[in-house]
Design a protein around this motif. Structure first.
Motif, short mmCIF file in Angstrom:
data_model
loop_
_atom_site.label_atom_id
_atom_site.label_comp_id
_atom_site.label_asym_id
_atom_site.label_seq_id
_atom_site.Cartn_x
_atom_site.Cartn_y
_atom_site.Cartn_z
N LYS A 37 41.92 36.12 53.45
CA LYS A 37 41.06 35.84 52.30
C LYS A 37 41.75 36.45 51.07
N LEU A 38 42.08 35.63 50.11
CA LEU A 38 42.90 36.05 48.98
C LEU A 38 42.16 35.85 47.66
N ALA A 39 42.27 36.83 46.79
CA ALA A 39 41.60 36.77 45.49
C ALA A 39 42.33 35.82 44.55
N VAL A 40 41.56 35.13 43.72
CA VAL A 40 42.12 34.26 42.67
C VAL A 40 41.64 34.80 41.33
N ARG A 41 42.57 35.22 40.48
CA ARG A 41 42.21 35.80 39.19
C ARG A 41 43.13 35.27 38.10
N PRO A 42 42.69 35.31 36.83
CA PRO A 42 43.54 34.82 35.73
C PRO A 42 44.78 35.71 35.58
N GLN A 43 45.91 35.09 35.27
CA GLN A 43 47.11 35.88 34.97
C GLN A 43 46.87 36.68 33.69
N ALA A 79 50.13 27.52 51.24
CA ALA A 79 48.83 27.24 50.62
C ALA A 79 48.70 27.95 49.28
N VAL A 80 49.13 29.20 49.21
CA VAL A 80 49.07 29.95 47.96
C VAL A 80 49.88 29.24 46.88
N HIS A 81 51.07 28.77 47.25
CA HIS A 81 51.93 28.06 46.30
C HIS A 81 51.26 26.79 45.79
N VAL A 82 50.70 26.00 46.69
CA VAL A 82 50.11 24.71 46.32
C VAL A 82 48.83 24.91 45.51
N VAL A 83 47.96 25.84 45.93
CA VAL A 83 46.70 26.07 45.20
C VAL A 83 46.98 26.62 43.80
N THR A 84 47.96 27.50 43.68
CA THR A 84 48.33 28.04 42.36
C THR A 84 48.73 26.90 41.42
N LYS A 85 49.57 26.02 41.92
CA LYS A 85 50.02 24.88 41.12
C LYS A 85 48.86 23.93 40.83
N ALA A 86 48.00 23.72 41.83
CA ALA A 86 46.86 22.82 41.66
C ALA A 86 45.92 23.29 40.56
N CYS A 87 45.65 24.59 40.53
CA CYS A 87 44.74 25.14 39.51
C CYS A 87 45.31 24.92 38.11
N SER A 88 46.62 25.06 37.98
CA SER A 88 47.26 24.86 36.68
C SER A 88 47.18 23.40 36.26
N GLU A 89 47.49 22.48 37.18
CA GLU A 89 47.54 21.07 36.82
C GLU A 89 46.15 20.46 36.66
N CYS A 90 45.19 20.98 37.43
CA CYS A 90 43.81 20.45 37.34
C CYS A 90 42.96 21.23 36.35
N LYS A 91 43.57 22.27 35.76
CA LYS A 91 42.87 23.12 34.77
C LYS A 91 41.60 23.75 35.35
N VAL A 92 41.74 24.28 36.57
CA VAL A 92 40.65 25.00 37.22
C VAL A 92 40.75 26.47 36.86
N PRO A 93 39.76 27.04 36.17
CA PRO A 93 39.85 28.45 35.76
C PRO A 93 39.54 29.41 36.91
N ALA A 94 40.32 30.45 37.01
CA ALA A 94 40.07 31.50 38.00
C ALA A 94 38.89 32.35 37.56
N TYR A 95 38.23 32.95 38.53
CA TYR A 95 37.09 33.82 38.23
C TYR A 95 37.57 35.12 37.58
N SER A 96 36.83 35.58 36.59
CA SER A 96 37.13 36.85 35.91
C SER A 96 35.93 37.78 35.99
N GLU A 97 36.14 38.98 36.55
CA GLU A 97 35.05 39.96 36.58
C GLU A 97 34.67 40.43 35.18
N LEU A 115 37.10 29.45 40.49
CA LEU A 115 37.67 29.74 41.81
C LEU A 115 37.79 31.25 42.00
N ARG A 116 36.97 31.79 42.90
CA ARG A 116 36.94 33.23 43.15
C ARG A 116 38.01 33.67 44.15
N TYR A 117 38.01 33.01 45.30
CA TYR A 117 38.92 33.36 46.40
C TYR A 117 39.29 32.08 47.13
N ILE A 118 40.33 32.17 47.94
CA ILE A 118 40.58 31.15 48.94
C ILE A 118 40.61 31.83 50.30
#
Length: 428
Positions: free
Chosen positions: A67-73, A108-126, A133-136
């Motif tokens: 289970k991996l966290a997804v956060r804004p760079q 999966a990490v590589h593909v989802v990272t790229k997918a979020c950028s191309e689909c403009k899906v924002p990562a969750y920010s505390e 997208l909070r986690y995968i």
């Protein structure tokens, strides 16, 4: 002359890579010699009065669930970082070639990272309690290498059926959320195949709606009843595993069934060794007829399915209601003349005790979480006729184990065998 923008970016990227390398080393300080970690040394000392062997499986590619966290760079909030949190923080450590992960997870990490950028899906920010997208959650089939991927989505269960006629801000947000989810789903399904980190191939794809606020550390919202927070977007409901070849001899192959809603061991190879050793220990005892076994904290029956043929009856149990479907599916895959003596009770360990489910057991198997046995369970064990009952305790929390062993010994139980298994090599 000052640095150009491109030079500054390269300098920032280099600094970030160095910081990640240092953080990764902190996550796995004993990778060179996993048997030298303090926990193993403490266990050797604690069990010094008896034979104590430590088992270690592979140290590379062993982790088949993560289970991996997804956060804004930090330097570009429109892009995402995916990884583990640095100890004691909510700063994401990115390790694109993690040696512990099965290659399918790195892919999966590589593909989802790229997918979020191309689909403009924002990562969750505390910080702002916003983003989608909070986690995968990644679960790999060790047989096929295919992935069960769950997107943990920052939205309530009502987002499953957004009301397009709703003109309120909340309604519009829900609609936008589902549009982005649909884009992300389409991208992930279409972009299966080889990557520089491994093969990305989906077995199934789920979304889990979790709108818990920023003060909650829960990756998944387990408090919502039923399947309301879950939706299958693609593929089969279950993912399948067969570890029979590591636990031979068995009378037939066992196919285990898992869904994203249930617990599965991260290191199946290492856990297989535990099951094999339990079976080897029980084989001589099983020559006695009509032995009965009860398993507490049994999950989907990972241990029980590899032992039930040794007993006249085998009852596995656990509290997660999602376990039942996985258990029954696995049971349905047994040969038609097998499985009549194995059953499942959807109760937690305390409830099993209250319902007197232990009183006729000859063998009891427990595999509790890190906190150890519930106090009611320990009390029940103290009232059993210990000379006639054998207890097999699979522990993943050494402190709790020592506490429980002290209480069990004080009420008449005798420890006759102990062994250690390193399931998270590199960590303590």
């Amino acid at each position: 002359m000052g640095k150009s923008n491109s030079q500054k970016k390269k300098s920032k990227a280099y600094k970030k890579r160095q910081q990640n390398k240092k953080a990764i080393a902190q996550l796995s300080p004993y990778l060179k010699d996993p048997t030298n970690c303090p926990m193993v040394q403490n266990a050797r000392e604690y069990f010094s009065g008896m034979k104590f062997k430590v088992f270690l499986d592979s140290v590379k590619g062993w982790r088949t669930i993560s289970k991996l966290a997804v956060r804004p760079q930090l330097d570009d909030p429109c892009k995402v970082d995916i990884g583990l949190f640095k100890p004691g923080t909510h700063s994401v450590v990115v390790d694109p070639e993690c040696i512990a992960h099965h290659p399918s997870i790195n892919a999966a990490v590589h593909v989802v990272t790229k997918a979020c950028s191309e689909c403009k899906v924002p990562a969750y920010s505390e910080h702002t309690d916003s983003g989608l997208l909070r986690y995968i959650s990644c679960i790999v089939s060790t047989q096929t290498g295919k992935l069960s991927l769950t997107l943990i989505w920052n939205a309530g269960k009502e987002a499953r059926k957004p009301n397009e006629q709703n003109s309120s801000k909340t309604g519009k947000e829900q609609h936008n959320s589902e549009n982005l989810l649909a884009k992300l789903k389409s991208y992930l399904i279409k972009n299966q195949g080889d990557t520089v980190y491994g093969k990305f191939q989906l077995h199934n794809l789920f979304v889990h709606y979790n709108s818990l606020n920023k003060h909650s550390n829960a990756i998944m919202n387990i408090h919502e009843p039923g399947d309301e927070c879950w939706r299958k977007l693609y593929g089969d409901k279950f993912i399948y595993e067969n570890i029979s070849n590591k636990i031979t001899p068995l009378p037939y192959d066992i196919t285990l069934c898992f869904s994203p809603m249930v617990f599965r061991q991260a290191n199946l190879g290492g856990f297989s060794a535990i099951i094999k050793n339990i079976r080897d220990y029980l084989l001589p005892l099983s020559r006695e007829k009509n032995l009965r076994c009860v398993e507490l904290y049994g999950g989907v029956g990972t241990i029980g399915f590899h032992l039930f043929d040794l007993f006249s009856t085998f009852v596995s149990s656990d509290a997660n209601p999602h376990n039942v479907a996985c258990f029954e599916k696995a049971k349905s895959l047994l040969p038609h003349d097998a499985g009549r003596n194995i059953s499942y009770e959807a109760y937690d360990a305390t409830e099993m005790v209250k319902k007197n489910k232990l009183v006729k057991a000859d063998i009891i198997i427990v595999d509790p979480p890190r906190k150890g046995l519930d106090s009611e369970v320990v009390s029940a064990f103290s009232n059993l006729q210990t000379k006639n009952v054998k207890l097999i305790y699979v522990s993943c929390g050494f402190r709790a184990l020592k506490r429980d062993l002290t209480e069990l010994r004080n009420c008449g139980w005798k420890l006759v065998r102990a062994e250690g298994h390193i399931l998270f090599p590199g960590a303590d």
